[in-house]
Design a protein around this motif. Structure first.
Motif, mmCIF file in Angstrom:
data_model
loop_
_atom_site.group_PDB
_atom_site.id
_atom_site.type_symbol
_atom_site.label_atom_id
_atom_site.label_comp_id
_atom_site.label_asym_id
_atom_site.label_seq_id
_atom_site.Cartn_x
_atom_site.Cartn_y
_atom_site.Cartn_z
ATOM 1 N N HIS A 33 -29.191 22.089 8.572
ATOM 2 C CA HIS A 33 -30.406 21.957 7.781
ATOM 3 C C HIS A 33 -31.323 23.165 7.958
ATOM 4 O O HIS A 33 -32.078 23.503 7.078
ATOM 5 C CB HIS A 33 -31.148 20.681 8.180
ATOM 6 N N LEU A 42 -30.411 22.492 1.842
ATOM 7 C CA LEU A 42 -30.039 21.168 1.354
ATOM 8 C C LEU A 42 -28.521 21.131 1.222
ATOM 9 O O LEU A 42 -27.933 21.913 0.482
ATOM 10 C CB LEU A 42 -30.700 20.899 -0.001
ATOM 11 N N LYS A 100 -23.200 11.007 6.847
ATOM 12 C CA LYS A 100 -24.232 12.025 7.022
ATOM 13 C C LYS A 100 -23.665 13.449 7.056
ATOM 14 O O LYS A 100 -24.224 14.334 7.700
ATOM 15 C CB LYS A 100 -25.048 11.757 8.285
ATOM 16 N N ASP A 103 -26.496 15.650 2.412
ATOM 17 C CA ASP A 103 -27.787 15.013 2.136
ATOM 18 C C ASP A 103 -27.801 14.315 0.781
ATOM 19 O O ASP A 103 -28.545 13.349 0.577
ATOM 20 C CB ASP A 103 -28.897 16.060 2.152
ATOM 21 N N ASN A 232 -31.937 5.720 2.060
ATOM 22 C CA ASN A 232 -32.637 6.980 2.371
ATOM 23 C C ASN A 232 -33.732 7.214 1.332
ATOM 24 O O ASN A 232 -33.617 8.065 0.446
ATOM 25 C CB ASN A 232 -31.651 8.146 2.388
ATOM 26 N N MET A 235 -35.426 10.905 0.996
ATOM 27 C CA MET A 235 -34.675 11.887 0.214
ATOM 28 C C MET A 235 -34.665 11.511 -1.265
ATOM 29 O O MET A 235 -34.785 12.375 -2.144
ATOM 30 C CB MET A 235 -33.244 12.003 0.737
#
Length: 265
Positions: A33, A42, A100, A103, A232, A235
């Motif tokens: 990240h 991203l 994960k 993203d 999430n 996001m």
């Protein structure tokens, strides 16, 4: 594992790459990240075998296509320095969110009730119908003409379920171009895929050989959106805001005209 596209596709890809900044990773390698010099990255999963939405250019070692440029524009609106694309098989994309590894996912993903059980989706950025493709000049009386025929589709796509509604003889291919090639080679009677990709391949690879014979629209599964891991919300909200801002720009309108202008006629 990547398929070699035609010379025409390569030329178009080079033109598209000139306007997209060329941010891409080697296939299958997720980025951290936090990039070099404090840049924010991203990580986005995609299956780069689906022009005009996403494909990989070997000569430039870069991803390109409508989805790729869209995601780069949205990421800029979100404040990210760049996008790192992770190239995965289509059926591995949503699991990568759960694990994960990425993203977000962008890969001409139609929002379905089944997919919403596993992932969350942004507001749709495009609306598309599925189409049946067959040899040019084929007499075709709508979807009833698919009954009992050999139908080629991309494995893992919503088109598998659609094809099985009409026939028990369904061939699941590695990517959309392979499904169309099966029809061109007379190894399948028809193929089912989204209208934009079908017309793109026909224009550049099968002009005069294949044709869109019928639209298959069910009013439910037409919206194409970006996926994030289930729950999430942070996001998802950021992506929706970035998408809304980018869609209000002249760059977004130009992007649609570049990739789909002729196909919408």
């Amino acid at each position: 594992m990547k398929k070699i596209l035609s010379f025409v596709l390569a030329a178009i890809c080079l033109l598209a790459f000139a306007g997209c900044g060329g941010h891409g990773s080697q296939a299958g390698t997720p980025a951290a990240h936090q990039g070099a010099h404090g840049e924010t990255v991203l990580r986005v999963g995609t299956d780069a075998d689906y022009p005009p939405f996403e494909y990989y250019q070997e000569t430039t070692k870069a991803f390109t296509g409508f989805d790729i440029e869209l995601m780069q524009g949205v990421a800029r609106e979100m404040g990210y320095s760049r996008v790192e694309f992770v190239n995965l098989d289509f059926d591995k994309l949503l699991p990568a969110l759960e694990d994960k590894k990425v993203d977000a996912v962008i890969s001409c993903l139609t929002v379905t009730e089944e997919r919403k059980q596993k992932s969350d989706f942004t507001e749709p950025y495009l609306d598309s119908a599925n189409v049946a493709v067959g040899p040019a000049g084929t007499a075709f009386n709508g979807v009833e003409g698919l009954k009992g025929k050999r139908i080629a589709v991309e494995a893992g796509s919503i088109h598998v379920k659609e094809a099985k509604r009409h026939s028990g003889d369904v061939v699941e291919c590695g990517y959309a171009g392979e499904a169309l090639k099966m029809v061109a080679d007379k190894k399948a009677d028809f193929a089912i895929l989204d209208q934009y990709t079908a017309r793109f391949f026909i224009t550049h690879n099968y002009s005069g050989k294949l044709a869109v014979l019928a639209e298959i629209r069910d009013n439910k599964d037409t919206g194409i959106a970006i996926a994030v891991a289930k729950g999430n919300r942070e996001m998802l909200d950021k992506l929706n805001a970035g998408l809304k801002n980018y869609q209000a720009t002249a760059a977004f309108m130009q992007l649609k005209n570049t990739y789909f202008g002729r196909l919408d006629k």
